[in-house]
Design an enzyme around this catalytic site. Structure first.
Site, mmCIF file in Angstrom:
data_model
loop_
_atom_site.group_PDB
_atom_site.id
_atom_site.type_symbol
_atom_site.label_atom_id
_atom_site.label_comp_id
_atom_site.label_asym_id
_atom_site.label_seq_id
_atom_site.Cartn_x
_atom_site.Cartn_y
_atom_site.Cartn_z
ATOM 1 N N HIS A 72 10.629 -2.160 5.475
ATOM 2 C CA HIS A 72 9.882 -0.913 5.297
ATOM 3 C C HIS A 72 8.482 -1.040 5.882
ATOM 4 O O HIS A 72 7.734 -1.935 5.509
ATOM 5 C CB HIS A 72 9.791 -0.556 3.805
ATOM 6 C CG HIS A 72 11.021 0.127 3.296
ATOM 7 N ND1 HIS A 72 11.053 0.854 2.137
ATOM 8 C CD2 HIS A 72 12.274 0.201 3.819
ATOM 9 C CE1 HIS A 72 12.274 1.343 1.964
ATOM 10 N NE2 HIS A 72 13.026 0.941 2.962
ATOM 11 N N TYR A 201 5.729 6.533 -4.733
ATOM 12 C CA TYR A 201 4.964 6.334 -5.966
ATOM 13 C C TYR A 201 4.343 7.688 -6.315
ATOM 14 O O TYR A 201 3.558 8.214 -5.522
ATOM 15 C CB TYR A 201 3.837 5.316 -5.755
ATOM 16 C CG TYR A 201 4.298 3.884 -5.569
ATOM 17 C CD1 TYR A 201 4.787 3.435 -4.350
ATOM 18 C CD2 TYR A 201 4.226 2.973 -6.625
ATOM 19 C CE1 TYR A 201 5.199 2.120 -4.181
ATOM 20 C CE2 TYR A 201 4.633 1.652 -6.459
ATOM 21 C CZ TYR A 201 5.115 1.238 -5.249
ATOM 22 O OH TYR A 201 5.526 -0.071 -5.078
ATOM 23 N N PRO A 293 4.156 -3.761 -12.947
ATOM 24 C CA PRO A 293 4.960 -3.727 -11.716
ATOM 25 C C PRO A 293 4.469 -2.767 -10.632
ATOM 26 O O PRO A 293 5.025 -2.748 -9.542
ATOM 27 C CB PRO A 293 6.342 -3.288 -12.222
ATOM 28 C CG PRO A 293 6.066 -2.565 -13.487
ATOM 29 C CD PRO A 293 4.855 -3.197 -14.090
ATOM 30 N N LYS A 297 4.007 -6.955 -7.343
ATOM 31 C CA LYS A 297 3.435 -8.273 -7.057
ATOM 32 C C LYS A 297 4.049 -9.438 -7.846
ATOM 33 O O LYS A 297 3.843 -10.601 -7.486
ATOM 34 C CB LYS A 297 1.917 -8.254 -7.327
ATOM 35 C CG LYS A 297 1.147 -7.418 -6.337
ATOM 36 C CD LYS A 297 1.053 -8.111 -4.990
ATOM 37 C CE LYS A 297 0.646 -7.202 -3.871
ATOM 38 N NZ LYS A 297 1.693 -6.911 -2.899
ATOM 39 N N TYR A 385 -0.967 -4.342 -0.467
ATOM 40 C CA TYR A 385 0.455 -4.089 -0.734
ATOM 41 C C TYR A 385 1.345 -5.040 0.065
ATOM 42 O O TYR A 385 2.325 -5.558 -0.464
ATOM 43 C CB TYR A 385 0.801 -2.629 -0.406
ATOM 44 C CG TYR A 385 2.138 -2.210 -0.975
ATOM 45 C CD1 TYR A 385 2.244 -1.752 -2.284
ATOM 46 C CD2 TYR A 385 3.299 -2.292 -0.212
ATOM 47 C CE1 TYR A 385 3.469 -1.386 -2.823
ATOM 48 C CE2 TYR A 385 4.532 -1.931 -0.743
ATOM 49 C CZ TYR A 385 4.608 -1.479 -2.044
ATOM 50 O OH TYR A 385 5.821 -1.126 -2.584
#
Ligand code: APR
Ligand code: PHB
Length: 394
Positions: A72, A201, A293, A297, A385
């Protein structure tokens, strides 16, 4: 019994450390409390940073991930209806993440260990580390009613948050940092096609939602729920209805629903112990730290601890660099705290906090809007990220 490195716990941390050490000719024995099926039955994370992907390749266990995993190059933020694309690839100069479930990573590591003929003792009861502050460290355990002693040079505590390793360190030798959030994540797994080709998200006034996936035909979705909530209160229908409410209309219209295969609620917690070492015993992964979460990580931090410990032990055995042993904790903690900060921040920005007053709520909304409307802000999100670099061991 005797080994060079005794590893407690056959989760991803213990198995990956075991594989790297085994490949380097360093003898290991893993003691695991559960059965292999139980370990594989736990549904956990699914986003691998590039550093972890490379470590799995180095360990020689990447074949299936490289074929079946989904690369991704970005993810989507949905903020009260508005959609923003975080282009990880462009913002980080070419970095990406790999979507491949922790269950599959664990399955591949178990198979590799079996093929290598390295020993794992499953259903090992009453595992206890001893002599960590002496030159004669050992681990005792029970198997099939018999008590055993495993002598070793070093002990790796890879036994997760509820494990015995951290609990065997005298309380006065550890400093604990902790934050418990007033909500949890209700997660479901379903054999449905993902609603979007990247993760979404979503921040919404009713609470956070996340659309994730395990493959092109298997999805993992989450909803923020109060800590006091119970899965029995959530029929599949109620879950899908609530998820649709929290997603932008265009995505809600595309959502394919279906029966859940798994449904559970996980609490959200930030937790770190310092130091991550007690004499000859090293804490690795969830045994030493937990993150909420939201930043994906947890598993990745376990991998960076493994990389640090592996590279130190390699230099200890090959070059007698025993001076490096006491650096383990400080090297790990530098990266751990950065990921703790990012996970806390993502959690704070995207969740609904009932106890926040109206002012705090607006400040949080404004902070996230500032970050996504500025290229510097988007770069900061993307850089964290995809994962901060691993420190070299010299
Ligand atoms: N004796 C032996 N084994 C134990 C003991 C014990 N006393 N206590 C726990 N274990 C085992 C557990 O059964 C489990 O298989 O240790 C293992 C720890 O694995 P995880 O909890 O998966 O932890 P870790 O390997 O650090 O993985 C990192 O990243 O995504 C996150 O939390 C998620 O599990 C994930 C973690
Ligand atoms: C998951 O797929 O389980 C997942 C993905 C991203 C997260 C957390 C969990 O941030």
């Amino acid at each position: 019994m005797k080994t060079q490195v005794a590893i407690i716990g056959a989760g991803p941390a213990g198995l990956l450390l075991g594989q790297l050490l085994h490949n380097a000719g360093i003898d290991t024995l893993i003691l695991e409390r559960q059965t292999p099926d139980y370990v594989l039955g736990r549904i956990r994370a699914g986003v691998l940073e590039q550093g972890m992907v490379e470590l799995l390749r180095q360990a020689g266990v990447s074949q299936r991930m490289d074929t079946e995993g989904l690369v991704h190059g970005g993810f989507e933020l949905a903020l009260d209806g508005r959609q923003v694309h975080i282009d990880l690839h462009t913002l980080t100069g070419g970095k990406t993440v790999m979507i491949y479930g922790q269950t599959e990573v664990t399955r591949d590591l178990m198979a590799a260990r079996r093929e290598a003929g390295a020993q794992t003792i499953y259903q090992a009861a009453k595992v206890v580390p001893h002599g960590m502050k002496t030159d004669e460290a050992f681990v005792t355990f029970e198997k099939d009613g018999e008590t055993w002693r495993l002598d070793c040079d070093y002990i790796a505590g890879c036994d997760g948050f509820h494990g015995v390793a951290r609990q065997s360190i005298p309380a006065e030798s550890l400093k604990v940092f902790e934050r418990i959030y007033p909500f949890g994540w209700l997660g479901i797994l379903a054999d449905t096609p993902p609603v979007h080709d990247e993760l979404v998200y979503a921040r919404h006034e009713r609470g956070f939602a996340l659309c994730s996936m395990r493959s092109p035909t298997r999805t993992r979705y989450y909803l923020q729920v109060p800590t006091s909530d119970h899965v029995d209160n959530w029929s599949d229908q109620r879950f899908w209805d609530e998820l649709k409410t929290r997603l932008p209309q265009a995505l809600a219209d595309k959502l394919v629903t279906g029966p859940s295969i798994e449904k559970s609620i996980a609490p959200l917690r930030s937790f770190v112990v310092e130091p991550m070492q007690y004499g000859r015993m090293f804490l690795v992964g969830d045994a030493a730290h937990i993150v909420p979460p939201t930043g994906a990580k947890g598993l990745n931090l376990a991998a960076s601890d493994v990389s640090t410990l592996f590279n130190i032990l390699l230099k200890v055995y090959r070059e007698n660099r025993v001076d490096l042993l006491e650096k383990y904790s400080q090297i790990c903690l530098r990266r751990v705290w950065k990921a703790e900060r990012f996970s806390w921040w993502m959690t704070s920005m995207l969740h609904r906090f009932d106890e926040h007053d109206a002012f705090s709520q607006r400040i949080a909304e404004s902070e996230l809007e500032y970050f996504i409307d500025s290229e510097a802000g988007r770069k900061t999100i993307a850089e964290n990220y995809v994962g901060l670099p691993y420190e070299a061991i010299e």
